[in-house]
Design a protein around this motif. Structure first.
Motif, PDB file in Angstrom:
ATOM      1  N   CYS A 256       3.814   0.004 -21.920  1.00 60.38           N
ATOM      2  CA  CYS A 256       4.713  -0.120 -20.758  1.00 60.38           C
ATOM      3  C   CYS A 256       6.082  -0.604 -21.217  1.00 60.38           C
ATOM      4  O   CYS A 256       6.608  -1.610 -20.729  1.00 60.38           O
ATOM      5  CB  CYS A 256       4.133  -1.058 -19.713  1.00 60.38           C
ATOM      6  SG  CYS A 256       2.447  -0.671 -19.182  1.00 60.38           S
ATOM      7  N   THR A 257       6.686   0.110 -22.125  1.00 57.10           N
ATOM      8  CA  THR A 257       7.873  -0.383 -22.834  1.00 57.10           C
ATOM      9  C   THR A 257       9.117  -0.481 -21.964  1.00 57.10           C
ATOM     10  O   THR A 257      10.020  -1.258 -22.258  1.00 57.10           O
ATOM     11  CB  THR A 257       8.157   0.475 -24.081  1.00 57.10           C
ATOM     12  OG1 THR A 257       9.086  -0.197 -24.928  1.00 57.10           O
ATOM     13  CG2 THR A 257       8.709   1.842 -23.711  1.00 57.10           C
ATOM     14  N   GLY A 258       9.219   0.296 -20.883  1.00 58.21           N
ATOM     15  CA  GLY A 258      10.400   0.221 -20.019  1.00 58.21           C
ATOM     16  C   GLY A 258      11.676   0.542 -20.773  1.00 58.21           C
ATOM     17  O   GLY A 258      11.822   1.621 -21.357  1.00 58.21           O
ATOM     18  N   SER A 259      12.596  -0.397 -20.821  1.00 56.87           N
ATOM     19  CA  SER A 259      13.868  -0.217 -21.525  1.00 56.87           C
ATOM     20  C   SER A 259      13.717  -0.196 -23.036  1.00 56.87           C
ATOM     21  O   SER A 259      14.676   0.085 -23.756  1.00 56.87           O
ATOM     22  CB  SER A 259      14.836  -1.343 -21.146  1.00 56.87           C
ATOM     23  OG  SER A 259      14.322  -2.591 -21.587  1.00 56.87           O
ATOM     24  N   GLY A 260      12.510  -0.524 -23.516  1.00 54.70           N
ATOM     25  CA  GLY A 260      12.281  -0.612 -24.961  1.00 54.70           C
ATOM     26  C   GLY A 260      12.598  -1.977 -25.535  1.00 54.70           C
ATOM     27  O   GLY A 260      12.557  -2.166 -26.757  1.00 54.70           O
TER      28      GLY A 260
ATOM     29  N   ASN B   7      18.470   3.248 -25.812  1.00 56.36           N
ATOM     30  CA  ASN B   7      18.540   1.957 -26.507  1.00 56.36           C
ATOM     31  C   ASN B   7      18.055   2.066 -27.943  1.00 56.36           C
ATOM     32  O   ASN B   7      18.613   1.423 -28.843  1.00 56.36           O
ATOM     33  CB  ASN B   7      17.732   0.909 -25.740  1.00 56.36           C
ATOM     34  CG  ASN B   7      18.433   0.448 -24.474  1.00 56.36           C
ATOM     35  OD1 ASN B   7      19.640   0.249 -24.465  1.00 56.36           O
ATOM     36  ND2 ASN B   7      17.682   0.276 -23.394  1.00 56.36           N
ATOM     37  N   ALA B   8      17.017   2.871 -28.159  1.00 59.98           N
ATOM     38  CA  ALA B   8      16.502   3.049 -29.520  1.00 59.98           C
ATOM     39  C   ALA B   8      17.553   3.710 -30.411  1.00 59.98           C
ATOM     40  O   ALA B   8      17.730   3.323 -31.580  1.00 59.98           O
ATOM     41  CB  ALA B   8      15.228   3.894 -29.486  1.00 59.98           C
TER      42      ALA B   8
ATOM     43  N   ILE C  81      12.131   2.980 -33.859  1.00 62.87           N
ATOM     44  CA  ILE C  81      10.791   2.854 -33.285  1.00 62.87           C
ATOM     45  C   ILE C  81      10.262   4.246 -32.979  1.00 62.87           C
ATOM     46  O   ILE C  81      11.009   5.224 -32.940  1.00 62.87           O
ATOM     47  CB  ILE C  81      10.794   1.979 -32.018  1.00 62.87           C
ATOM     48  CG1 ILE C  81      11.608   2.645 -30.899  1.00 62.87           C
ATOM     49  CG2 ILE C  81      11.329   0.581 -32.325  1.00 62.87           C
ATOM     50  CD1 ILE C  81      11.484   1.945 -29.552  1.00 62.87           C
ATOM     51  N   ARG C  82       8.944   4.327 -32.747  1.00 65.19           N
ATOM     52  CA  ARG C  82       8.304   5.598 -32.410  1.00 65.19           C
ATOM     53  C   ARG C  82       7.988   5.577 -30.920  1.00 65.19           C
ATOM     54  O   ARG C  82       7.102   4.854 -30.486  1.00 65.19           O
ATOM     55  CB  ARG C  82       7.046   5.793 -33.256  1.00 65.19           C
ATOM     56  CG  ARG C  82       7.351   5.697 -34.749  1.00 65.19           C
ATOM     57  CD  ARG C  82       6.144   5.914 -35.627  1.00 65.19           C
ATOM     58  NE  ARG C  82       6.479   5.738 -37.036  1.00 65.19           N
ATOM     59  CZ  ARG C  82       5.708   6.115 -38.047  1.00 65.19           C
ATOM     60  NH1 ARG C  82       4.509   6.671 -37.805  1.00 65.19           N
ATOM     61  NH2 ARG C  82       6.084   5.914 -39.290  1.00 65.19           N
ATOM     62  N   LEU C  83       8.731   6.371 -30.160  1.00 64.61           N
ATOM     63  CA  LEU C  83       8.697   6.315 -28.708  1.00 64.61           C
ATOM     64  C   LEU C  83       7.896   7.484 -28.143  1.00 64.61           C
ATOM     65  O   LEU C  83       8.122   8.634 -28.528  1.00 64.61           O
ATOM     66  CB  LEU C  83      10.127   6.334 -28.171  1.00 64.61           C
ATOM     67  CG  LEU C  83      10.368   6.064 -26.705  1.00 64.61           C
ATOM     68  CD1 LEU C  83       9.864   4.675 -26.313  1.00 64.61           C
ATOM     69  CD2 LEU C  83      11.853   6.192 -26.398  1.00 64.61           C
ATOM     70  N   TYR C  84       6.968   7.180 -27.221  1.00 64.15           N
ATOM     71  CA  TYR C  84       6.080   8.200 -26.678  1.00 64.15           C
ATOM     72  C   TYR C  84       6.030   8.145 -25.155  1.00 64.15           C
ATOM     73  O   TYR C  84       6.157   7.081 -24.555  1.00 64.15           O
ATOM     74  CB  TYR C  84       4.654   8.003 -27.208  1.00 64.15           C
ATOM     75  CG  TYR C  84       4.508   8.247 -28.683  1.00 64.15           C
ATOM     76  CD1 TYR C  84       4.123   9.494 -29.178  1.00 64.15           C
ATOM     77  CD2 TYR C  84       4.773   7.236 -29.602  1.00 64.15           C
ATOM     78  CE1 TYR C  84       3.995   9.718 -30.535  1.00 64.15           C
ATOM     79  CE2 TYR C  84       4.655   7.446 -30.973  1.00 64.15           C
ATOM     80  CZ  TYR C  84       4.259   8.696 -31.427  1.00 64.15           C
ATOM     81  OH  TYR C  84       4.146   8.916 -32.774  1.00 64.15           O
ATOM     82  N   SER C  85       5.803   9.309 -24.565  1.00 63.76           N
ATOM     83  CA  SER C  85       5.478   9.402 -23.145  1.00 63.76           C
ATOM     84  C   SER C  85       3.968   9.435 -23.019  1.00 63.76           C
ATOM     85  O   SER C  85       3.301  10.266 -23.658  1.00 63.76           O
ATOM     86  CB  SER C  85       6.078  10.673 -22.539  1.00 63.76           C
ATOM     87  OG  SER C  85       5.627  10.858 -21.209  1.00 63.76           O
ATOM     88  N   GLY C  86       3.406   8.507 -22.223  1.00 66.04           N
ATOM     89  CA  GLY C  86       1.950   8.468 -22.095  1.00 66.04           C
ATOM     90  C   GLY C  86       1.492   7.473 -21.057  1.00 66.04           C
ATOM     91  O   GLY C  86       2.258   6.620 -20.610  1.00 66.04           O
TER      92      GLY C  86
END
Length: 287
Positions: A121-125, A156-157, A168-173
């Motif tokens: 649930c990273t939101g803004s990261g 932001n990343a 970072i490794r950002l995913y939709s899930g």
């Protein structure tokens, strides 16, 4: 044009914000002034006099804040640890109490080389990027289900990577999906989660009700629905001695530790207070 004392502008701003019901009127007034001036809040005493356009700019933002527009929407950013992330419409604004969860998480991976970290649930990261900033050797995964939140996290990343931080490794899930990050099962050093956790019937301040996305604030089952998925994911992903930290509502000080303790692989379950002493996040270790 005659210059004016900054101190008087801040006093007037504080009065307006206090009358509007803002929780921390003096702090917000000073932060608005520091934003307009482009200086650290601690250096405001070094700016005794300001020009009229500065006073007017402070006044414009103060009147927006008095309408309960979040301070972070006015400045465009929010802090997390030693970094800041951009925030605005469509993404949850990180709160100061979450920095306590961050500190605990960093203590877990202290001394571990190339730790693997997952931010649910990273939101803004914010959490994922703060960890990556502190630990350039970490492999940090972050996931969210909301496309708008992911757009902010991606922005932001990219900004943090441009500043020299490890990507970072950002995913939709969906963290309800038990197969999410299945390739990491039993390999993760740290799982962090600041999920939606407010019970749907709870009355919240205008800054939350009118500006934070509801899906990032409220959760069914009395605020526990997403937390249950986070506990299950943590139990599955963590390696032995790995750490889990989940933020929760202050009414969850008993039930969340019980949910976590029900997973026999999770031990050393502890509930931690926020900055006001209320139960705010619970941690555990993988046995």
């Amino acid at each position: 044009m005659k210059r004016q004392p900054l101190r008087l502008a801040i006093i007037e701003a504080t009065r307006i914000l206090e009358r509007a019901g803002v929780a921390s009127p003096r702090t917000d007034a000073e932060l608005i002034a520091s934003h307009v001036l482009g200086v650290e809040r601690s250096r405001l005493p070094l700016v005794p006099l300001v020009d009229q356009p500065v006073v007017e700019a402070i006044g414009q933002l103060v009147h927006q804040r008095a309408k309960r527009v979040p301070l972070q929407h006015l400045t465009g950013w929010a802090p997390m640890g030693r970094i800041t992330v951009d925030v605005g419409a469509g993404v949850f604004v990180p709160r100061p109490e979450t920095e306590l969860l961050l500190e605990w998480g960093l203590s877990v991976i202290e001394g571990r080389e190339y730790p693997v970290v997952v931010d649910l649930c990273t939101g803004s990261g914010a959490l994922a990027l703060a960890v990556a900033h502190e630990r350039p050797d970490a492999v940090v995964y972050a996931v969210d289900i909301d496309p708008q939140a992911l757009a902010w996290a991606r922005h932001n990343a990219e900004a943090r990577a441009a500043a020299g931080d490890t990507a970072i490794r950002l995913y939709s899930g969906d963290i309800a999906d038990g197969s999410m990050f299945a390739e990491l099962d039993g390999l993760v050093d740290l799982v962090l989660c600041n999920p939606p956790y407010v019970p749907p019937s709870t009355e919240v301040p205008p800054e939350v009700a009118d500006f934070d996305p509801p899906q990032a604030v409220f959760a069914q089952e009395g605020g526990l629905e997403v937390i249950r998925y986070a506990v299950a994911a943590g139990a599955r992903l963590l390696k032995p001695t790995g750490g889990l930290a989940i933020e929760h509502d202050d009414t969850h000080g008993t039930v969340v530790p019980e949910l976590i303790a029900a997973r026999r692989v999770l031990t050393d379950v502890r509930c931690h207070p926020d900055l006001t002493g209320r139960p705010r996040f619970t941690t555990a270790r993988r046995g």
